[in-house]
Enzyme design. Structure first.
Site, PDB file in Angstrom:
ATOM      1  N   SER A 390       0.804  -1.204   0.000  1.00  0.00           N
ATOM      2  CA  SER A 390       0.000   0.000   0.000  1.00  0.00           C
ATOM      3  C   SER A 390       0.842   1.261   0.000  1.00  0.00           C
ATOM      4  O   SER A 390       1.486   1.576  -0.985  1.00  0.00           O
ATOM      5  CB  SER A 390      -0.956  -0.049   1.191  1.00  0.00           C
ATOM      6  OG  SER A 390      -2.186   0.530   0.831  1.00  0.00           O
ATOM      7  N   LYS A 415      -0.794  -4.293  -3.159  1.00  0.00           N
ATOM      8  CA  LYS A 415      -2.068  -3.726  -2.718  1.00  0.00           C
ATOM      9  C   LYS A 415      -2.234  -2.358  -3.359  1.00  0.00           C
ATOM     10  O   LYS A 415      -1.683  -1.363  -2.903  1.00  0.00           O
ATOM     11  CB  LYS A 415      -2.132  -3.609  -1.210  1.00  0.00           C
ATOM     12  CG  LYS A 415      -3.503  -3.120  -0.775  1.00  0.00           C
ATOM     13  CD  LYS A 415      -3.661  -3.143   0.716  1.00  0.00           C
ATOM     14  CE  LYS A 415      -5.085  -2.744   1.078  1.00  0.00           C
ATOM     15  NZ  LYS A 415      -5.440  -1.428   0.560  1.00  0.00           N
TER      16      LYS A 415
END
Length: 491
Positions: A390, A415
């Protein structure tokens, strides 16, 4: 590999964003038809959230990998007056009106407006609303039952990153609050900065009497008119160690006209709940060829990471560091905007990432101007592994695609989704997948991760993470960061 990265072949679309200039930073957008397009209106409180953790753990301290907290649209917290499922203003029955005033319907409405997958996992979302509303026992006024039904409803989306948070879990998420007063700030439909949800119970904002719907007209004496949530965060970030922040708050009563109301200055104590310092650093080597290697590790992207990382870089360079390793292995992410801000310590006014919402509307996020602290001539490697996710991937992609660093180590987690965190009127919260992001070169890393340019040093001891930088070839890294091996995309 380390080959050149040509500019993206697709053209970034330009759109008119509801909320105007805010779009330039990071917000929900609108096409003038569906408000839902306004994806990311970063709220100043915890502004953008970019994530949930790798395994979508139920532990709230890992429930987000960051965004971010990603701000919210103009209808967070208490929703507008109920309407029927078609969104028209036709009158509702007394029962339906009561159902539409619950937290269950608040959650349904947020999902309806902002969820990335507008097929809702292949469900008829209006039918889902009726199904769960019919299960409500309104005579009991049971918050636990309502939250249980809201949780089941969100789980029906089949999205491991979206979830309902109880009050305690929502409070723990405050480690991603970049202001530290427990208030969720965001622009309303007229771009006035408002308190978008009830303040966190026991927070400075709550104790000072701030309420959802209050207007924040100035922060530390600087008017908020025409400014975005990120502007507010940047302003406060100029003095990250300040113990208080003063907000000028206007409460509008039922009989007040526009721009009337009770105005007062509130000096709010900034508190960051048990937030660990995510940054450690050292001079790792002084090589015979004159290379002085600075090593910095960032374990997560919480509210302390940007000032601490800036401090580390300044200190290392003052001690002669002329090569840098930024280690984000095992870092699951954190506040989305922190990754963008950190990229700005290395690259000036450059595209850091692009965010795309459920309608395919694309919004660019750029690094700040004039905030670079690292010498641009110094070679740099971002060290990743399969648990770097992320916000870690946002940062790695931003620095690599802008030819400021190479990515070293193993393929990252992959992600590429962004979650927003919305405060609910009962003190709970909703974590919701609202967008996906792409690197500056147009790479969508969801499910595939970032492929490293070079391998990283391996630990001689199984399951022990080595921090040895002696095998890192900074001469090769410098070549990979330069044309023709690397071409930064047009931005």
């Amino acid at each position: 590999g380390g080959g050149g990265r040509p500019p993206p072949s697709t053209t970034t679309t330009t759109t008119t964003i509801v909320g105007g200039p805010e779009a330039a930073l990071s917000l929900p957008f609108g096409d003038g038809h569906r408000q839902h397009v306004r994806l990311f209106q970063p709220r100043a409180a915890f502004a953008v959230v970019d994530a949930a953790d790798l395994a979508a753990s139920d532990d709230a301290d890992h429930a987000l990998d960051g965004a971010s907290l990603l701000p919210a649209p103009d209808a967070i917290g208490t929703m507008i007056a109920p309407t029927d499922a078609t969104g028209l203003s036709s009158p509702l029955s007394a029962l339906k009106s009561k159902q539409r005033s619950t937290v269950l319907d608040e959650v349904w409405s947020l999902v309806d407006k902002y969820y990335l997958d507008q097929t809702f996992g292949g469900q008829d979302w209006n039918a889902v609303r009726d199904k769960y509303e019919d299960k409500l026992d309104l005579d009991r006024n049971d918050d636990a039952q309502t939250m249980k039904l809201a949780t089941e409803m969100v789980k029906s989306l089949g999205d491991k990153y979206s979830r309902v948070l109880d009050r305690e879990s929502y409070a723990r998420i405050q480690k991603f609050d970049l202001i530290g007063v427990g208030a969720t700030l965001m622009p309303d439909s007229d771009k006035r900065l408002t308190v978008g949800a009830p303040p966190v119970s026991g927070s400075a904002a709550d104790l000072a009497g701030m309420k959802a719907g209050d207007f924040v007209t100035a922060v530390n004496g600087v008017p908020t008119e025409g400014r975005t949530a990120f502007d507010i965060i940047d302003q406060i970030g100029e003095d990250p160690n300040a113990g208080t922040v003063t907000m000028t708050v206007r409460t509008v009563g039922p009989d007040d006209l526009a721009n009337e109301g009770y105005v007062r200055d509130l000096a709010l104590k900034r508190e960051f709940r048990e937030i660990k310092d995510p940054v450690s650093y050292r001079i790792a080597e002084r090589r015979s060829d004159g290379t002085v290697v600075g090593y910095v590790r960032a374990s997560e992207f919480n509210s302390l990471v940007k000032p601490r990382l800036e401090e580390a870089i300044r200190d290392l360079e003052s001690r002669g560091a002329n090569a840098l390793v930024l280690d984000v292995r095992g870092n699951p992410g954190g506040a989305f905007q922190s990754a963008v801000e950190i990229a700005g310590l290395f690259v000036d006014d450059a595209l850091a990432t692009s965010v795309v919402d459920g309608n395919g509307v694309e919004l660019p996020f750029r690094t700040s101007k004039g905030r670079v602290v690292a010498d641009k001539s110094h070679p740099m490697a971002v060290w990743v592994d399969g648990r770097s996710a992320s916000a870690s991937e946002v940062l790695g992609g931003a620095l690599r695609d802008n030819c400021r660093a190479v990515v070293m180590g193993d393929r990252s987690f992959g992600k590429g989704l962004i979650q927003a965190v919305y405060g609910l009127k009962n003190g709970g919260g909703l974590v919701l997948t609202v967008a996906r992001y792409m690197t500056p070169a147009g790479t969508d890393i969801q499910g595939s991760g970032i492929s490293p340019d070079i391998g990283g040093p391996k630990s001689p001891v199984p399951f022990v993470m080595s921090t040895d930088t002696s095998k890192v070839d900074f001469g090769d890294i410098k070549k990979r960061m330069s044309p023709p091996m690397c071409q930064a995309p047009m931005s």
